[in-house]
Design an enzyme around this catalytic site. Structure first.
Site, PDB file in Angstrom:
ATOM      1  N   GLY A 148      38.416  48.775  32.940  1.00 18.12           N
ATOM      2  CA  GLY A 148      37.437  48.543  33.997  1.00 18.12           C
ATOM      3  C   GLY A 148      37.620  49.580  35.101  1.00 18.12           C
ATOM      4  O   GLY A 148      37.403  49.301  36.287  1.00 18.12           O
ATOM      5  N   LEU A 201      35.970  52.102  36.023  1.00 22.77           N
ATOM      6  CA  LEU A 201      34.810  52.619  36.764  1.00 22.77           C
ATOM      7  C   LEU A 201      34.264  51.599  37.755  1.00 22.77           C
ATOM      8  O   LEU A 201      33.296  51.859  38.458  1.00 22.77           O
ATOM      9  CB  LEU A 201      33.695  53.044  35.801  1.00 22.77           C
ATOM     10  CG  LEU A 201      34.075  54.122  34.783  1.00 22.77           C
ATOM     11  CD1 LEU A 201      32.878  54.519  33.939  1.00 22.77           C
ATOM     12  CD2 LEU A 201      34.656  55.345  35.480  1.00 22.77           C
ATOM     13  N   GLY A 202      34.875  50.425  37.831  1.00 22.95           N
ATOM     14  CA  GLY A 202      34.394  49.384  38.734  1.00 22.95           C
ATOM     15  C   GLY A 202      34.885  49.584  40.162  1.00 22.95           C
ATOM     16  O   GLY A 202      35.521  50.597  40.484  1.00 22.95           O
ATOM     17  N   GLN A 203      34.581  48.592  41.004  1.00 24.40           N
ATOM     18  CA  GLN A 203      34.899  48.732  42.422  1.00 24.40           C
ATOM     19  C   GLN A 203      36.405  48.883  42.658  1.00 24.40           C
ATOM     20  O   GLN A 203      36.844  49.756  43.399  1.00 24.40           O
ATOM     21  CB  GLN A 203      34.374  47.527  43.213  1.00 24.40           C
ATOM     22  CG  GLN A 203      34.461  47.734  44.723  1.00 24.40           C
ATOM     23  CD  GLN A 203      34.342  46.449  45.536  1.00 24.40           C
ATOM     24  OE1 GLN A 203      34.368  45.352  44.983  1.00 24.40           O
ATOM     25  NE2 GLN A 203      34.203  46.579  46.832  1.00 24.40           N
ATOM     26  N   ASP A 243      36.852  52.272  30.334  1.00 28.33           N
ATOM     27  CA  ASP A 243      35.732  51.423  30.718  1.00 28.33           C
ATOM     28  C   ASP A 243      34.800  51.361  29.515  1.00 28.33           C
ATOM     29  O   ASP A 243      34.931  52.157  28.576  1.00 28.33           O
ATOM     30  CB  ASP A 243      35.012  52.017  31.943  1.00 28.33           C
ATOM     31  CG  ASP A 243      34.317  50.948  32.775  1.00 28.33           C
ATOM     32  OD1 ASP A 243      34.797  50.642  33.885  1.00 28.33           O
ATOM     33  OD2 ASP A 243      33.295  50.400  32.294  1.00 28.33           O
ATOM     34  N   TYR A 292      32.491  31.661  37.157  1.00 31.34           N
ATOM     35  CA  TYR A 292      33.462  32.714  37.506  1.00 31.34           C
ATOM     36  C   TYR A 292      34.783  32.073  37.949  1.00 31.34           C
ATOM     37  O   TYR A 292      35.858  32.448  37.480  1.00 31.34           O
ATOM     38  CB  TYR A 292      32.858  33.563  38.624  1.00 31.34           C
ATOM     39  CG  TYR A 292      33.743  34.650  39.175  1.00 31.34           C
ATOM     40  CD1 TYR A 292      34.135  35.723  38.393  1.00 31.34           C
ATOM     41  CD2 TYR A 292      34.164  34.611  40.506  1.00 31.34           C
ATOM     42  CE1 TYR A 292      34.926  36.737  38.921  1.00 31.34           C
ATOM     43  CE2 TYR A 292      34.940  35.624  41.042  1.00 31.34           C
ATOM     44  CZ  TYR A 292      35.326  36.686  40.245  1.00 31.34           C
ATOM     45  OH  TYR A 292      36.101  37.680  40.773  1.00 31.34           O
ATOM     46  N   LYS A 352      38.485  32.096  36.216  1.00 29.60           N
ATOM     47  CA  LYS A 352      39.673  32.588  36.920  1.00 29.60           C
ATOM     48  C   LYS A 352      40.795  31.549  36.928  1.00 29.60           C
ATOM     49  O   LYS A 352      41.966  31.890  36.733  1.00 29.60           O
ATOM     50  CB  LYS A 352      39.318  33.001  38.355  1.00 29.60           C
ATOM     51  CG  LYS A 352      38.480  34.275  38.440  1.00 29.60           C
ATOM     52  CD  LYS A 352      39.202  35.489  37.878  1.00 29.60           C
ATOM     53  CE  LYS A 352      38.437  36.786  38.104  1.00 29.60           C
ATOM     54  NZ  LYS A 352      39.051  37.943  37.402  1.00 29.60           N
TER      55      LYS A 352
HETATM   56  N1  SER Z   1      34.033  39.278  45.326  1.00 26.98           N
HETATM   57  C1  SER Z   1      33.943  38.273  44.296  1.00 26.98           C
HETATM   58  C2  SER Z   1      32.573  37.743  44.176  1.00 26.98           C
HETATM   59  O1  SER Z   1      31.873  37.718  45.179  1.00 26.98           O
HETATM   60  C3  SER Z   1      34.896  37.152  44.595  1.00 26.98           C
HETATM   61  O2  SER Z   1      36.079  37.357  43.907  1.00 26.98           O
HETATM   62  O3  SER Z   1      32.206  37.320  43.141  1.00 26.98           O
END
Ligand code: SER
Length: 321
Positions: free
Chosen positions: A12, A14-16, A38, A146, A150
């Site tokens: 990953g 290339l992500g933030q 990526d 999400y 997690k």
């Molecule tokens: N920055 C994330 C989101 O907004 C939270 O972990 O999904």
């Protein structure tokens, strides 16, 4: 070989987070010690910067081959679907977030890797959690897919540590603010977008209400914290699920006011959309006492310093574009 014998794979990249973590790891351990990967093909930017491999983390065989061929000993696994995108397609988010992590954990176990980093999130906390200074062991009960992925992932990390001795370490990142690569599909993304619009157009329509307060962290602090956690002696790591980490906590209106100190012309309007419900389910601030005690975590950027640094760096990027 490398003086410190590390061979690191960033998934990953290339992500933030990956964009900046890859740079920081290369600065610390050497360009050739860090393979960026990526799901996107290599481009001029990625190949010029150092070794790059196109990899879909859902392809476990390809991951394992790469680990074997490159004698990888450390993985930073950052590829994930964030909160807002996850709510659009819950089963896809579950698949990518969970199967991706399980592939990494299994390959790490089979190939006897030294260390794994995997990010969790404040999204593990849901409406039942304390809103203010939410503690490390606050009740979780997430309401987004999400967050569910997690909290389940955290338990898998602890399982692999306890059952197989795999040294997996993790941080519950708050919203991350950075100028290099954009976030994508998150609920905290407004806190990055507002800076871009302040410079580009002078007006921003915020998708959260003005009094929405969320935990945030500047990327410099997040990267430094991640490297510090990974370098801490194993005996000081008491949390094998994921560490609470705190830096900033502000409302959308407070952030706008901070930016207006430098850009008084900025106009901000508020039009909450479906992301408001996600934001409302999360804590407003986080208690990170355990990270501070175990491995000496301390953020450096307050909201004023962060805002100055964002505006300066984005200003330069747009001026040179
Ligand atoms: N920055 C994330 C989101 O907004 C939270 O972990 O999904």
């Amino acid at each position: 070989m490398y003086s410190n014998k590390k061979s690191i794979l960033v998934i990953g990249a290339l992500g933030q987070i990956g964009t900046e973590l890859t740079i920081a790891l290369r600065a610390k351990y050497g360009v050739d010690a860090v393979i960026a990967s990526d799901r996107h093909p290599a481009n001029e930017k990625t190949t010029e910067a150092g070794p790059y491999a196109q990899l879909n983390v859902l392809d476990k065989a390809a991951l394992q081959t790469l680990v074997q061929e490159k004698s990888i000993t450390y993985i930073y696994h950052l590829a994930a679907v964030l909160s807002a995108t996850g709510e659009q397609n819950p089963l896809m988010a579950w698949d990518i977030n969970m199967q991706g992590l399980l592939n990494v954990l299994e390959v790490a176990r089979e190939e006897k890797l030294e260390q794994i980093f995997w990010p969790s999130s404040i999204a593990v906390f849901g409406p039942d959690a304390p809103k203010v200074d939410c503690p490390q062991d606050g009740v979780t009960n997430p309401s987004t897919v999400y967050g569910i992925s997690k909290i389940a992932g955290e338990q898998w990390c602890r399982y692999y540590f306890e059952k197989y001795g795999l040294d997996v370490r993790s941080i519950r990142y708050p919203g991350l603010i950075s100028y290099s690569a954009p976030p994508g599909g998150g609920t905290t993304d407004y806190a990055v977008a507002i800076f871009h619009e302040a410079i580009k157009t002078g007006s921003y329509e915020c998708f959260l209400a003005e009094d929405t307060r969320l935990p945030m962290l500047y990327m410099d602090d997040a990267i430094r914290g991640t490297l510090e956690l990974m370098e801490a002696p194993a005996e000081s790591i008491s949390i094998r699920t994921s560490y609470n980490l705190s830096g900033l906590s502000f409302s959308a209106a407070e952030l706008a006011a901070e930016i207006q100190k430098h850009k008084p012309e900025l106009q901000v309007t508020y039009k909450p959309d479906s992301r408001q419900a996600i934001a409302d389910s999360w804590p407003q601030s986080i208690d990170d006492a355990v990270a501070r005690k175990d491995w000496g975590w301390k953020p450096k950027f307050d909201v004023g310093l962060m805002t100055e640094d964002m505006l300066q760096n984005l200003g330069e990027l747009y001026a040179n574009a």
